[in-house]
Scaffold this motif. Structure first.
Motif, PDB file in Angstrom:
ATOM      1  N   SER A 273       5.352 -10.100   5.422  1.00 27.41           N
ATOM      2  CA  SER A 273       5.625  -9.743   6.900  1.00 27.41           C
ATOM      3  C   SER A 273       6.993 -10.389   7.445  1.00 27.41           C
ATOM      4  O   SER A 273       6.953 -11.532   7.647  1.00 27.41           O
ATOM      5  CB  SER A 273       4.554  -9.516   7.975  1.00 27.41           C
TER       6      SER A 273
ATOM      7  N   GLN B 285       1.546 -10.075   0.586  1.00 34.60           N
ATOM      8  CA  GLN B 285       2.164  -9.353   1.788  1.00 34.60           C
ATOM      9  C   GLN B 285       2.981 -10.112   2.582  1.00 34.60           C
ATOM     10  O   GLN B 285       2.219 -11.074   3.160  1.00 34.60           O
ATOM     11  CB  GLN B 285       0.824  -8.620   2.523  1.00 34.60           C
TER      12      GLN B 285
ATOM     13  N   ASP C 117       2.208  -6.859  -5.696  1.00 29.81           N
ATOM     14  CA  ASP C 117       1.261  -6.374  -6.546  1.00 29.81           C
ATOM     15  C   ASP C 117       1.096  -7.128  -7.705  1.00 29.81           C
ATOM     16  O   ASP C 117       1.734  -6.905  -8.852  1.00 29.81           O
ATOM     17  CB  ASP C 117       0.754  -4.940  -6.687  1.00 29.81           C
TER      18      ASP C 117
ATOM     19  N   ASN D 109       6.757  -4.819   5.664  1.00 29.79           N
ATOM     20  CA  ASN D 109       5.791  -5.584   4.580  1.00 29.79           C
ATOM     21  C   ASN D 109       6.483  -5.513   3.571  1.00 29.79           C
ATOM     22  O   ASN D 109       6.744  -4.280   2.948  1.00 29.79           O
ATOM     23  CB  ASN D 109       4.390  -4.942   4.696  1.00 29.79           C
TER      24      ASN D 109
ATOM     25  N   SER E  84       7.737  -1.923  -0.513  1.00 32.47           N
ATOM     26  CA  SER E  84       7.749  -2.406   0.719  1.00 32.47           C
ATOM     27  C   SER E  84       7.151  -1.426   2.010  1.00 32.47           C
ATOM     28  O   SER E  84       7.196  -0.049   1.197  1.00 32.47           O
ATOM     29  CB  SER E  84       9.195  -2.546   1.322  1.00 32.47           C
ATOM     30  N   SER E  85       7.006  -1.554   2.843  1.00 31.14           N
ATOM     31  CA  SER E  85       6.370  -0.576   3.731  1.00 31.14           C
ATOM     32  C   SER E  85       6.567  -0.656   5.531  1.00 31.14           C
ATOM     33  O   SER E  85       6.612  -2.154   5.459  1.00 31.14           O
ATOM     34  CB  SER E  85       4.845  -0.401   3.621  1.00 31.14           C
TER      35      SER E  85
ATOM     36  N   LEU F 283      -3.962 -10.451  -0.084  1.00 31.14           N
ATOM     37  CA  LEU F 283      -4.918  -9.352   0.029  1.00 31.14           C
ATOM     38  C   LEU F 283      -5.551  -8.900  -1.083  1.00 31.14           C
ATOM     39  O   LEU F 283      -4.633  -8.459  -2.220  1.00 31.14           O
ATOM     40  CB  LEU F 283      -4.497  -8.300   1.104  1.00 31.14           C
TER      41      LEU F 283
ATOM     42  N   GLU G 141       0.420 -13.030   3.493  1.00 28.80           N
ATOM     43  CA  GLU G 141      -1.030 -13.048   3.383  1.00 28.80           C
ATOM     44  C   GLU G 141      -1.241 -12.855   1.988  1.00 28.80           C
ATOM     45  O   GLU G 141      -0.501 -12.083   1.243  1.00 28.80           O
ATOM     46  CB  GLU G 141      -1.590 -11.939   4.470  1.00 28.80           C
TER      47      GLU G 141
ATOM     48  N   TRP H  81       5.781  -6.031  -0.307  1.00 25.43           N
ATOM     49  CA  TRP H  81       4.138  -6.216  -1.040  1.00 25.43           C
ATOM     50  C   TRP H  81       4.787  -6.544  -2.671  1.00 25.43           C
ATOM     51  O   TRP H  81       5.621  -6.114  -3.247  1.00 25.43           O
ATOM     52  CB  TRP H  81       3.655  -4.793  -1.125  1.00 25.43           C
TER      53      TRP H  81
ATOM     54  N   ARG I 160      -2.384  -8.553  -3.715  1.00 19.34           N
ATOM     55  CA  ARG I 160      -1.247  -8.144  -3.009  1.00 19.34           C
ATOM     56  C   ARG I 160      -1.034  -9.362  -2.120  1.00 19.34           C
ATOM     57  O   ARG I 160      -1.620  -9.863  -1.292  1.00 19.34           O
ATOM     58  CB  ARG I 160      -1.721  -6.858  -2.379  1.00 19.34           C
TER      59      ARG I 160
END
Length: 306
Positions: free
Chosen positions: A295, A293, A223, A219, A209-210, A277, A275, A221, A291
């Protein structure tokens, strides 16, 4: 000069005097309001900014229109798959192509199984439609992000381990809270991870996360290997009937593309965005990943709002 020319000359002079008075009056009004003009120009955004906002709104509307069209096309395809199977089995029975009553009973059992799958598929689509429409109310509350991710990791860890796929969870900040429905967000993450594991041949999954100081979203994530997400799958599946042979109809009630679109719809209902990515990891050679993502709105502390 005859009398008609004198009339035209008088009319021209009168019109000229009227236009002159109007011009003088408008110039006086503009000169008297000139001190306010700079502030009005400062309040109004530049034309370029207005054009950018209009273009952004158009692109978002077009993207939403394409998404809805893709969702409808994929839903139609998902419903056609079990229906085609039912029609085929019924045609075999009605054409007396069964060798014995046991084979006929087997065909009837397969038709019943496909009917149950069709009913389950319709229930899932209707449930998402009711949620999007607002009939099914969401319980949007502040939730600790670390707790949600830990629950998702516990529920999917063994699923990945059974297929020898490492599933890594990077710890999130315990002070981060998100505005979301706990059950729906957890189900979305589990569904995305399950879809990736089902499609994976090799590789690993990383959950992280970020947050950004200038953004009121967090976000999440996922991966995963590039081949694990059907982001290049054709939207118009009505022209891709050969895709049916690539999907295990018994073990996967919904195709990976359909599950991805449903999850995207649910994330948008919660005020977020999903999304896909591309991601490149600096290895030798570089590793290409995908990725996912998600949000989700971030809970802003009251101290920051003051």
């Amino acid at each position: 000069m005859n009398w008609s020319n004198w009339i035209y000359l008088g009319a021209g002079i009168a019109l000229g005097m009227v236009f002159r008075q109007l011009f003088v009056r408008s110039s006086n009004v503009s000169s008297s309001s000139s001190p306010v003009a700079p502030s009005d120009q400062q309040d109004m955004p530049p034309i370029s900014q207005q054009l950018q906002q209009t273009q952004l709104a158009y692109l978002m509307a077009r993207e939403m229109s394409q998404f809805k069209a893709g969702f409808l096309a994929r839903t139609t395809h998902e419903l056609r798959s079990p229906l085609n199977g039912l029609i085929g089995l019924q045609q075999l029975i009605l054409s007396d192509l069964c060798e014995d009553p046991a084979e006929e009973r087997e065909f009837i059992a397969q038709a019943h199984e496909r009917t149950l799958k069709l009913l389950k598929l319709m229930d899932e689509i209707l449930n998402v439609a009711r949620t999007e429409h607002g009939t099914n109310k969401l319980d949007i509350q502040p939730r600790p992000l670390i707790q949600i991710l830990e629950e998702v990791h516990k529920l999917t860890y063994m699923l990945a381990a059974n297929r020898n796929f490492p599933l890594q969870l990077l710890p999130a900040d315990p002070e981060i809270y998100v505005l979301a429905d706990n059950l729906w967000l957890r189900q979305i993450l589990i569904s995305l991870i399950d879809t990736a594991i089902t499609q994976m041949e090799e590789g690993s999954i990383c959950i992280s996360s970020s947050t950004l100081p200038t953004n009121n979203f967090v976000n999440i994530w996922l991966d995963v290997p590039t081949h694990a997400i059907p982001w290049s799958e054709p939207i118009d599946l009505l022209k891709s009937e050969d895709q049916l042979s690539q999907i295990d109809q018994k073990n996967a009630p919904l195709s990976p593309g359909m599950r991805l679109l449903i999850n995207q719809t649910l994330v948008e209902v919660m005020g977020g965005k999903l999304e896909i990515l591309p991601l490149t990891i600096a290895h030798d050679p570089p590793q290409q990943l995908t990725r996912l993502q998600i949000s989700i709105p971030l809970v802003i502390p009251e101290a920051e709002l003051l």
